[in-house]
Design an enzyme around this catalytic site. Structure first.
Site, mmCIF file in Angstrom:
data_model
loop_
_atom_site.group_PDB
_atom_site.id
_atom_site.type_symbol
_atom_site.label_atom_id
_atom_site.label_comp_id
_atom_site.label_asym_id
_atom_site.label_seq_id
_atom_site.Cartn_x
_atom_site.Cartn_y
_atom_site.Cartn_z
ATOM 1 N N GLU A 85 0.841 -1.199 0.000
ATOM 2 C CA GLU A 85 0.000 0.000 0.000
ATOM 3 C C GLU A 85 0.874 1.245 0.000
ATOM 4 O O GLU A 85 1.605 1.510 0.962
ATOM 5 C CB GLU A 85 -0.922 0.034 1.218
ATOM 6 C CG GLU A 85 -1.789 1.284 1.250
ATOM 7 C CD GLU A 85 -2.669 1.388 2.483
ATOM 8 O OE1 GLU A 85 -3.293 2.443 2.687
ATOM 9 O OE2 GLU A 85 -2.720 0.403 3.248
ATOM 10 N N LYS B 97 -7.732 -15.227 16.364
ATOM 11 C CA LYS B 97 -7.948 -14.865 14.961
ATOM 12 C C LYS B 97 -9.405 -14.541 14.640
ATOM 13 O O LYS B 97 -9.874 -14.767 13.526
ATOM 14 C CB LYS B 97 -7.438 -15.975 14.033
ATOM 15 C CG LYS B 97 -5.966 -16.298 14.249
ATOM 16 C CD LYS B 97 -5.492 -17.483 13.442
ATOM 17 C CE LYS B 97 -4.025 -17.775 13.772
ATOM 18 N NZ LYS B 97 -3.517 -18.964 13.088
ATOM 19 N N ASP C 101 2.204 -14.133 12.765
ATOM 20 C CA ASP C 101 1.060 -14.738 12.095
ATOM 21 C C ASP C 101 0.143 -13.619 11.606
ATOM 22 O O ASP C 101 -0.481 -12.928 12.417
ATOM 23 C CB ASP C 101 0.310 -15.644 13.070
ATOM 24 C CG ASP C 101 -0.766 -16.472 12.385
ATOM 25 O OD1 ASP C 101 -1.194 -16.098 11.278
ATOM 26 O OD2 ASP C 101 -1.173 -17.501 12.952
ATOM 27 N N HIS D 17 -2.652 10.279 -1.275
ATOM 28 C CA HIS D 17 -2.827 8.959 -1.877
ATOM 29 C C HIS D 17 -2.706 9.023 -3.393
ATOM 30 O O HIS D 17 -2.221 8.081 -4.019
ATOM 31 C CB HIS D 17 -4.171 8.356 -1.469
ATOM 32 C CG HIS D 17 -4.118 7.602 -0.179
ATOM 33 N ND1 HIS D 17 -3.785 6.274 -0.115
ATOM 34 C CD2 HIS D 17 -4.307 8.005 1.096
ATOM 35 C CE1 HIS D 17 -3.800 5.876 1.143
ATOM 36 N NE2 HIS D 17 -4.104 6.913 1.901
#
Length: 575
Positions: free
Chosen positions: A254, A386, A462, A560
């Protein structure tokens, strides 16, 4: 990571000239076809420069001479030696430029048309003869889909490798068993890759194979590899946190993310740095057990939560590891089912396996006093791992960290291009009220998960645990008579480790080393993982500060468009 790939050389049967015992696909570079530019005495760019200069200079000279002749009424056909030389030079340079640009264009156009008509048919025919499965796929799709078919990556050349590939394609050899049968992880990945291309009829070209240590992931990181993904790593900082400077590696695709975080680090540094506190360090695992009655289930709950029994249970739990130390057990009931949430410290490891072993020890021990206990699962989602869960938001999981900084008024104006009042108001309406309207769970922030994910990928954590690790509430308040800004982030469940899993891979290990938290701390077990958690929180603080300032100043779209938009001509890429 820079990967140098050598172009493969195919034999008549489509195989690469590679020995089966080699760890890498070694193929000689194909002999390039001679170019017309190879015969030039000077480099091509110098030759072009000379002829361009010659063409325009003599053209200007001749036009200037002809203008003088017209003014002096001199016949144009009367030429001097210098004019003859100029005319010859003009013709010669014109011929060169016409040959260089015109013929090359015509040849490329003819070549492209020829390839479109003839080479595609030959490629499809070769696919069907060399790859039966791919050929079947080619026959099943429409002609408009033909260009999407694989341009087959040549297979391994030895007869032994070819037999193994065929056996994998036919299903007689399990793909997952290649490493153990061959004893060569790279060769296993290469064979699996070829088998996948044949069975799918699609190419893996562009997915790197060489340049990775496949033995390092065997049995612990990834099964059945066919290549690896490249993700760019940028650095933000220095982040001045608790009196120490940290350069933070961030793996992301990004645009603007690293730059924005870096600006936040700059503002924090200019204001004297940030401070952090680790409030809690405890990983959790919650099995679910069942009894015949709810009354019997309640008896187990009372037994586990009785402080008189905790010491015995802790001894049983702690046998799993010299770093695992049971901290608490909290039980919840749903009818006759009991969810047992064990929490423990895990040293410098993230600790999921460690706490699971300890839980299993306790469950085996409880079977003596509760033989009618039916263990349904080692994880009953009361952990909760998670998944966004209120239990993690309230009780915490992993490292619970709070990080704060006071940003000076002049820094807010000069570096962040906004003002304190605007930031405080935006934070209240966006991060607090707006998130409440949306019914968020632990999402009272601008983009904490952006920074958490980037650091997680770079340091071998993770990535799926980004969900609970990004739980964050960002607070902003005007202090010192409204001149300065107090900003803080509270993150109750940052799940990180500096040993085990992906942290041992070369690239991820290097990123941990940049932060000074590589491996386990021998002097103070657990200190490296706690430091990593504070760095994550400090980086989130920087990211929150910068993004909120961009929104308050109306700079978000412009930044951006500048950093997160490709400048490549898409029409050229597609053609």
């Amino acid at each position: 990571m820079e990967i140098h790939r050598r172009p493969p050389t195919t034999t008549n049967d489509g195989a690469v000239a590679t020995k089966h015992h080699s760890r890498r696909l070694k193929s000689p570079s194909p002999t390039p076809s001679p170019k017309a530019s190879d015969a030039l005495p000077l480099p091509l760019y110098l030759t072009n420069t000379i002829f361009f200069t010659l063409f325009f200079s003599v053209a200007y000279y001749l036009l200037h001479r002809w203008r003088d002749k017209i003014r002096s009424h001199t016949p144009l056909h009367v030429v001097t030696l210098s004019e003859i030389t100029a005319i010859v030079s003009l013709i010669a340079s014109f011929i060169y430029l016409l040959g260089f640009f015109g013929i090359d264009f015509v040849q490329s156009f003819i070549s492209r048309a020829s390839n479109d008509v003839w080479d595609l048919d030959e490629t499809v025919a070769q696919n069907q003869s060399n790859f039966p499965v791919a050929g079947a796929v080619a026959g099943a799709v429409s002609e408009h889909c033909v260009p999407k078919l694989i341009k087959p990556e040549p297979s391994l050349c030895s007869s032994e490798d070819e037999e193994i590939i065929n056996s994998v394609v036919e299903g007689t050899t399990p793909s997952y068993a290649l490493e153990s049968r061959l004893g060569d992880c790279f060769r296993a990945a290469a064979i699996r890759r070829q088998a996948l291309q044949r069975t799918s009829g699609r190419s893996l070209e562009g997915l790197p194979l060489e340049g990775f240590d496949y033995e390092a992931i065997l049995g612990q990181c990834c099964e059945m590899p066919v290549g690896f993904i490249q993700i760019p790593v940028g650095v933000a900082g220095p982040l001045l946190l608790d009196g120490f400077e940290h350069t933070v590696p961030m793996a992301t695709t990004e645009g603007c993310l690293v730059a924005s975080t870096n600006r936040g680090c700059k503002a924090i540094y200019a204001s004297g740095g940030a401070n952090s506190v680790v409030l809690k360090d405890a990983m959790s695992r919650a099995p679910v057990v069942r009894f015949s009655t709810a009354k019997r289930a309640a008896q187990l709950k009372f037994f586990l939560e009785d402080t008189l029994n905790f010491e015995t249970l802790a001894v049983v739990f702690n046998r799993s590891s010299r770093f695992a130390r049971l901290q608490g057990i909290h039980c919840a009931m749903a009818g006759k089912n009991v969810y047992l949430r064990f929490t423990c410290s895990t040293g410098d490891a993230m600790g999921m396996n460690m706490v699971s072993k300890g839980v299993q020890n306790v469950l085996d021990f409880l079977q003596n006093d509760f033989p009618d206990m039916d263990v349904i699962g080692i994880s009953g989602n009361y952990c909760s791992d998670k998944k966004p869960a209120a239990v993690n938001w309230i009780e915490g999981r992993g490292k619970s960290v709070v990080c704060e900084a006071i940003i000076k008024e002049e820094v807010v104006k000069k570096v962040l291009k906004t003002n304190v009042a605007a930031l405080v108001e935006l934070n209240m309406l966006k991060n607090l009220a707006g998130s409440a309207v949306a019914g968020t769970l632990g999402g009272y922030n601008a983009h904490a998960s952006n920074i958490v994910s980037a650091i997680f990928i770079a340091t071998g954590q993770d990535p799926a645990q980004n969900i609970e690790s990004s739980h964050c509430i960002t607070m902003m308040e005007a202090v010192n008579d409204g001149r300065d800004l107090h900003i803080s982030v509270t993150m109750p469940s940052i799940e990180v480790g500096t040993v085990g899993g992906g942290t041992q891979l070369a690239s991820q290990s290097a990123c941990l080393n940049i932060l000074g938290v590589k491996g386990a701390s021998k002097e103070s077990p657990g200190s490296n993982s706690r430091l990593l958690a504070t760095i994550v929180a400090g980086s989130v603080l920087a990211g929150e500060l910068s993004l909120m300032s961009a929104i308050a100043a109306g700079q978000l779209v412009n930044s951006h468009m500048k950093y997160n938009r490709s400048r490549k001509d898409i029409t050229k890429i597609s053609s």
